[in-house]
Design a protein around this motif. Sequence first.
Motif, short mmCIF file in Angstrom:
data_model
loop_
_atom_site.label_atom_id
_atom_site.label_comp_id
_atom_site.label_asym_id
_atom_site.label_seq_id
_atom_site.Cartn_x
_atom_site.Cartn_y
_atom_site.Cartn_z
N LYS A 1 -23.91 41.77 -12.45
CA LYS A 1 -24.25 40.41 -12.06
C LYS A 1 -25.37 39.88 -12.95
O LYS A 1 -26.30 40.62 -13.28
CB LYS A 1 -24.69 40.38 -10.60
CG LYS A 1 -24.98 39.00 -10.10
CD LYS A 1 -25.34 39.01 -8.63
CE LYS A 1 -25.66 37.59 -8.19
NZ LYS A 1 -26.00 37.53 -6.78
N ARG A 2 -25.28 38.62 -13.34
CA ARG A 2 -26.30 38.02 -14.21
C ARG A 2 -27.32 37.26 -13.36
O ARG A 2 -26.98 36.63 -12.38
CB ARG A 2 -25.66 37.08 -15.21
CG ARG A 2 -24.80 37.87 -16.16
CD ARG A 2 -24.72 37.24 -17.47
NE ARG A 2 -24.06 38.18 -18.39
CZ ARG A 2 -24.07 38.05 -19.68
NH1 ARG A 2 -24.67 37.04 -20.23
NH2 ARG A 2 -23.47 38.93 -20.44
N LEU A 3 -28.57 37.34 -13.80
CA LEU A 3 -29.66 36.66 -13.15
C LEU A 3 -30.00 35.42 -13.98
O LEU A 3 -30.30 35.54 -15.17
CB LEU A 3 -30.88 37.59 -13.08
CG LEU A 3 -32.14 37.05 -12.43
CD1 LEU A 3 -31.90 36.83 -10.94
CD2 LEU A 3 -33.29 38.01 -12.64
N PRO A 4 -29.94 34.23 -13.38
CA PRO A 4 -30.31 33.03 -14.14
C PRO A 4 -31.77 33.10 -14.56
O PRO A 4 -32.62 33.61 -13.82
CB PRO A 4 -30.09 31.88 -13.14
CG PRO A 4 -29.23 32.43 -12.07
CD PRO A 4 -29.51 33.91 -12.02
N TYR B 1 -30.54 31.95 -21.09
CA TYR B 1 -30.33 31.26 -19.81
C TYR B 1 -29.84 32.18 -18.70
O TYR B 1 -29.86 31.81 -17.53
CB TYR B 1 -29.38 30.07 -19.98
CG TYR B 1 -28.00 30.45 -20.44
CD1 TYR B 1 -27.02 30.82 -19.52
CD2 TYR B 1 -27.66 30.45 -21.79
CE1 TYR B 1 -25.76 31.18 -19.94
CE2 TYR B 1 -26.41 30.80 -22.21
CZ TYR B 1 -25.45 31.17 -21.28
OH TYR B 1 -24.20 31.53 -21.69
N ASP B 2 -29.37 33.38 -19.03
CA ASP B 2 -29.08 34.37 -18.00
C ASP B 2 -29.11 35.76 -18.62
O ASP B 2 -28.97 35.93 -19.83
CB ASP B 2 -27.77 34.11 -17.26
CG ASP B 2 -26.51 34.30 -18.08
OD1 ASP B 2 -26.55 34.95 -19.14
OD2 ASP B 2 -25.46 33.80 -17.67
N ILE B 3 -29.33 36.76 -17.75
CA ILE B 3 -29.46 38.14 -18.23
C ILE B 3 -28.93 39.09 -17.18
O ILE B 3 -28.99 38.81 -15.98
CB ILE B 3 -30.93 38.47 -18.59
CG1 ILE B 3 -31.01 39.78 -19.36
CG2 ILE B 3 -31.83 38.43 -17.38
CD1 ILE B 3 -32.33 39.98 -20.09
N SER B 4 -28.36 40.21 -17.64
CA SER B 4 -27.92 41.29 -16.76
C SER B 4 -28.42 42.59 -17.35
O SER B 4 -29.08 42.60 -18.39
CB SER B 4 -26.38 41.31 -16.64
OG SER B 4 -25.80 41.87 -17.80
N LEU C 1 -34.36 43.63 -13.27
CA LEU C 1 -34.31 42.37 -14.00
C LEU C 1 -35.39 41.39 -13.56
O LEU C 1 -35.86 40.58 -14.35
CB LEU C 1 -32.94 41.71 -13.84
CG LEU C 1 -31.77 42.45 -14.44
CD1 LEU C 1 -30.47 41.71 -14.15
CD2 LEU C 1 -31.96 42.65 -15.93
N GLU C 2 -35.80 41.49 -12.32
CA GLU C 2 -36.83 40.60 -11.80
C GLU C 2 -38.15 40.75 -12.55
O GLU C 2 -38.99 39.86 -12.51
CB GLU C 2 -37.03 40.82 -10.29
CG GLU C 2 -35.87 40.32 -9.45
CD GLU C 2 -34.62 41.19 -9.50
OE1 GLU C 2 -33.56 40.71 -9.09
OE2 GLU C 2 -34.69 42.34 -9.96
N ARG C 3 -38.33 41.87 -13.26
CA ARG C 3 -39.54 42.04 -14.10
C ARG C 3 -39.58 41.06 -15.24
O ARG C 3 -40.63 40.83 -15.83
CB ARG C 3 -39.53 43.46 -14.70
CG ARG C 3 -40.24 44.48 -13.92
CD ARG C 3 -40.32 45.80 -14.61
NE ARG C 3 -40.75 45.74 -16.00
CZ ARG C 3 -40.73 46.76 -16.83
NH1 ARG C 3 -40.30 47.93 -16.41
NH2 ARG C 3 -41.15 46.65 -18.06
N LEU C 4 -38.43 40.49 -15.59
CA LEU C 4 -38.35 39.63 -16.77
C LEU C 4 -38.60 38.16 -16.48
O LEU C 4 -39.04 37.43 -17.35
CB LEU C 4 -36.96 39.75 -17.42
CG LEU C 4 -36.56 41.17 -17.83
CD1 LEU C 4 -35.16 41.14 -18.41
CD2 LEU C 4 -37.55 41.74 -18.82
N VAL C 5 -38.28 37.72 -15.28
CA VAL C 5 -38.34 36.28 -14.99
C VAL C 5 -39.46 35.92 -14.04
O VAL C 5 -40.04 36.74 -13.41
CB VAL C 5 -37.00 35.76 -14.44
CG1 VAL C 5 -35.95 35.90 -15.50
CG2 VAL C 5 -36.59 36.46 -13.19
#
Length: 104
Positions: free
Chosen positions: A14-17, A37-40, A100-104
């Motif tokens: 799943k990709r995180l916006p 604009y999105d990352i997984s 992934l939450e570490r990135l945004v």
Amino acid sequence: MVSEEQFGYRRAYKRLPCLLSATYKTHEVTQCQATCYDISYKGAGIIASEPLAIDHGLTLELNTMRSGLLSLEGTVRWCKKVSKGWQAGIMFDKILPFELERLV
């Protein structure tokens, strides 16, 4: 250029916006600006000012809010023209080893 739909793959993760400033380097180009604009865990979607060659490697450097500059190796899987430039899908060479939450 091939679009994501024409490439015919389904995402494994799943990709995180997100909205991250980025740069990328290819063998042909020294360094260009982009927006992620999105990352997984296995890839990212970017908007670039120039078209990217499918199946060519690149280094994507993301300016993250929480983790600083993050450099990732990957391959361009698809690319298509959009109003703001060129939208491309990048598949990372390695699965990201952190949340992934570490990135945004």
